[in-house]
Design a protein around this motif. Sequence first.
Motif, PDB file in Angstrom:
ATOM      1  N   GLY A 110       0.812  -1.224   0.000  1.00 36.87           N
ATOM      2  CA  GLY A 110       0.000   0.000   0.000  1.00 36.87           C
ATOM      3  C   GLY A 110       0.837   1.262   0.000  1.00 36.87           C
ATOM      4  N   ARG A 111       2.070   1.147  -0.387  1.00 37.02           N
ATOM      5  CA  ARG A 111       2.974   2.316  -0.382  1.00 37.02           C
ATOM      6  C   ARG A 111       2.358   3.482  -1.156  1.00 37.02           C
ATOM      7  N   ARG A 112       2.647   4.703  -0.658  1.00 37.98           N
ATOM      8  CA  ARG A 112       2.086   5.895  -1.294  1.00 37.98           C
ATOM      9  C   ARG A 112       3.110   6.604  -2.166  1.00 37.98           C
ATOM     10  N   GLY A 113       4.345   6.147  -2.094  1.00 35.58           N
ATOM     11  CA  GLY A 113       5.407   6.815  -2.832  1.00 35.58           C
ATOM     12  C   GLY A 113       5.313   6.691  -4.342  1.00 35.58           C
ATOM     13  N   GLU A 114       4.420   5.819  -4.813  1.00 35.00           N
ATOM     14  CA  GLU A 114       4.323   5.671  -6.272  1.00 35.00           C
ATOM     15  C   GLU A 114       3.923   6.974  -6.951  1.00 35.00           C
ATOM     16  N   VAL A 115       3.155   7.825  -6.251  1.00 31.33           N
ATOM     17  CA  VAL A 115       2.774   9.108  -6.867  1.00 31.33           C
ATOM     18  C   VAL A 115       4.017   9.975  -7.080  1.00 31.33           C
ATOM     19  N   VAL A 116       4.967   9.859  -6.161  1.00 32.74           N
ATOM     20  CA  VAL A 116       6.201  10.638  -6.286  1.00 32.74           C
ATOM     21  C   VAL A 116       7.040  10.105  -7.462  1.00 32.74           C
ATOM     22  N   VAL A 117       7.161   8.785  -7.531  1.00 33.01           N
ATOM     23  CA  VAL A 117       7.941   8.177  -8.623  1.00 33.01           C
ATOM     24  C   VAL A 117       7.292   8.491  -9.976  1.00 33.01           C
ATOM     25  N   ASP A 118       5.963   8.400 -10.025  1.00 32.15           N
ATOM     26  CA  ASP A 118       5.277   8.692 -11.292  1.00 32.15           C
ATOM     27  C   ASP A 118       5.474  10.148 -11.700  1.00 32.15           C
ATOM     28  N   TRP A 119       5.428  11.047 -10.717  1.00 32.18           N
ATOM     29  CA  TRP A 119       5.652  12.471 -10.975  1.00 32.18           C
ATOM     30  C   TRP A 119       7.058  12.677 -11.547  1.00 32.18           C
ATOM     31  N   LEU A 120       8.017  12.032 -10.914  1.00 28.95           N
ATOM     32  CA  LEU A 120       9.403  12.170 -11.356  1.00 28.95           C
ATOM     33  C   LEU A 120       9.599  11.554 -12.744  1.00 28.95           C
ATOM     34  N   ARG A 121       8.948  10.425 -12.967  1.00 27.09           N
ATOM     35  CA  ARG A 121       9.067   9.749 -14.270  1.00 27.09           C
ATOM     36  C   ARG A 121       8.577  10.666 -15.400  1.00 27.09           C
ATOM     37  N   ASP A 122       7.454  11.344 -15.162  1.00 23.81           N
ATOM     38  CA  ASP A 122       6.911  12.268 -16.167  1.00 23.81           C
ATOM     39  C   ASP A 122       7.889  13.412 -16.422  1.00 23.81           C
ATOM     40  N   LYS A 123       8.494  13.934 -15.353  1.00 24.09           N
ATOM     41  CA  LYS A 123       9.445  15.044 -15.514  1.00 24.09           C
ATOM     42  C   LYS A 123      10.678  14.580 -16.301  1.00 24.09           C
ATOM     43  N   LEU A 124      11.210  13.434 -15.929  1.00 24.85           N
ATOM     44  CA  LEU A 124      12.459  12.971 -16.557  1.00 24.85           C
ATOM     45  C   LEU A 124      12.233  12.552 -18.012  1.00 24.85           C
ATOM     46  N   ALA A 125      11.002  12.146 -18.334  1.00 21.94           N
ATOM     47  CA  ALA A 125      10.710  11.683 -19.699  1.00 21.94           C
ATOM     48  C   ALA A 125      10.914  12.801 -20.724  1.00 21.94           C
ATOM     49  N   THR A 126      10.873  14.050 -20.283  1.00 22.52           N
ATOM     50  CA  THR A 126      11.007  15.166 -21.224  1.00 22.52           C
ATOM     51  C   THR A 126      12.475  15.578 -21.413  1.00 22.52           C
ATOM     52  N   ARG A 127      13.395  14.948 -20.701  1.00 19.63           N
ATOM     53  CA  ARG A 127      14.798  15.383 -20.768  1.00 19.63           C
ATOM     54  C   ARG A 127      15.567  14.610 -21.830  1.00 19.63           C
ATOM     55  N   THR A 128      16.523  15.306 -22.442  1.00 21.58           N
ATOM     56  CA  THR A 128      17.365  14.646 -23.441  1.00 21.58           C
ATOM     57  C   THR A 128      18.841  14.698 -23.031  1.00 21.58           C
ATOM     58  N   ASP A 129      19.116  15.258 -21.826  1.00 19.05           N
ATOM     59  CA  ASP A 129      20.513  15.452 -21.419  1.00 19.05           C
ATOM     60  C   ASP A 129      21.076  14.265 -20.635  1.00 19.05           C
ATOM     61  N   ALA A 130      20.281  13.197 -20.494  1.00 22.85           N
ATOM     62  CA  ALA A 130      20.752  11.987 -19.805  1.00 22.85           C
ATOM     63  C   ALA A 130      19.786  10.868 -20.159  1.00 22.85           C
ATOM     64  N   THR A 131      20.195   9.630 -19.880  1.00 20.23           N
ATOM     65  CA  THR A 131      19.238   8.517 -19.990  1.00 20.23           C
ATOM     66  C   THR A 131      18.862   8.099 -18.567  1.00 20.23           C
ATOM     67  N   PHE A 132      17.643   7.601 -18.422  1.00 19.34           N
ATOM     68  CA  PHE A 132      17.127   7.291 -17.089  1.00 19.34           C
ATOM     69  C   PHE A 132      16.576   5.876 -17.037  1.00 19.34           C
ATOM     70  N   GLU A 133      16.875   5.217 -15.945  1.00 19.14           N
ATOM     71  CA  GLU A 133      16.370   3.857 -15.720  1.00 19.14           C
ATOM     72  C   GLU A 133      15.778   3.852 -14.309  1.00 19.14           C
ATOM     73  N   PHE A 134      14.645   3.225 -14.156  1.00 23.78           N
ATOM     74  CA  PHE A 134      13.988   3.179 -12.846  1.00 23.78           C
ATOM     75  C   PHE A 134      14.125   1.781 -12.256  1.00 23.78           C
TER      76      PHE A 134
END
Length: 199
Positions: free
Chosen positions: A17-41
Amino acid sequence: MSTKPHILVVFGSTRQGRRGEVVVDWLRDKLATRTDATFEFVDLREIPLSFFDSPASPARGSIAPEAAQWAEQVDRADGFIFVTPEYNHSYSAVLKNAIDHLYMQWVHKPGAIVSYGGMSAGYRAAEQLRLVLVELKMVPIREQMGISLVPGVVPHIADQPDSPGGAFLERAYSGMMTELLWWANALIPARQRDREQQS
Ligand SMILES: Cc1cc2nc3c(=O)[nH]c(=O)nc-3n(C[C@H](O)[C@H](O)[C@H](O)COP(=O)(O)O)c2cc1C
């Protein structure tokens, strides 16, 4: 070959029941728009590690067989964003355990922190994690994000970008990423030099 830094985002809550998924999803959306690095979760739920009990220290290069895939993921990263809840004024035990399973794979890499929790937005967890990053010879990034999951507390994940809380979050995110990528870019050639000297 890409010279962009590869950043591993480590989600440090495995609680039912962790609530942190909203934080990870928020961050994922932000990082998806970046081209200055690659990201892995990486979700620590998918890295089932027992409590660290190896007879030899990972600082001497010994990795438990069960941690082999985790070691490989951390090894190929040039930097990290730790997303951690605050539990009893510290970061999660599952994150500490995952950190302790490795050592060399962390060394000379930058680590940024996105903490979340109640009224204090996880800042006390972040402060404790910083101390551990130093011991791993990492660069703890000063700029950090603290997100409260308590509605009405600033900053809150649901704040609109044009509200005071939203603007604060945006500034914190932007500052954190600038510093994280500055260090990630600076340390890639430094680690490469070390490898060449050792070979
Ligand atoms: C065992 C436990 C201890 C907690 N301790 C704190 C705390 O010290 N400070 C705080 O602000 N919130 C604290 N909280 C609230 C959590 O930060 C909040 O529930 C958050 O949602 C936890 O992240 P998670 O749901 O992703 O696991 C605690 C929660 C739990 C379950």
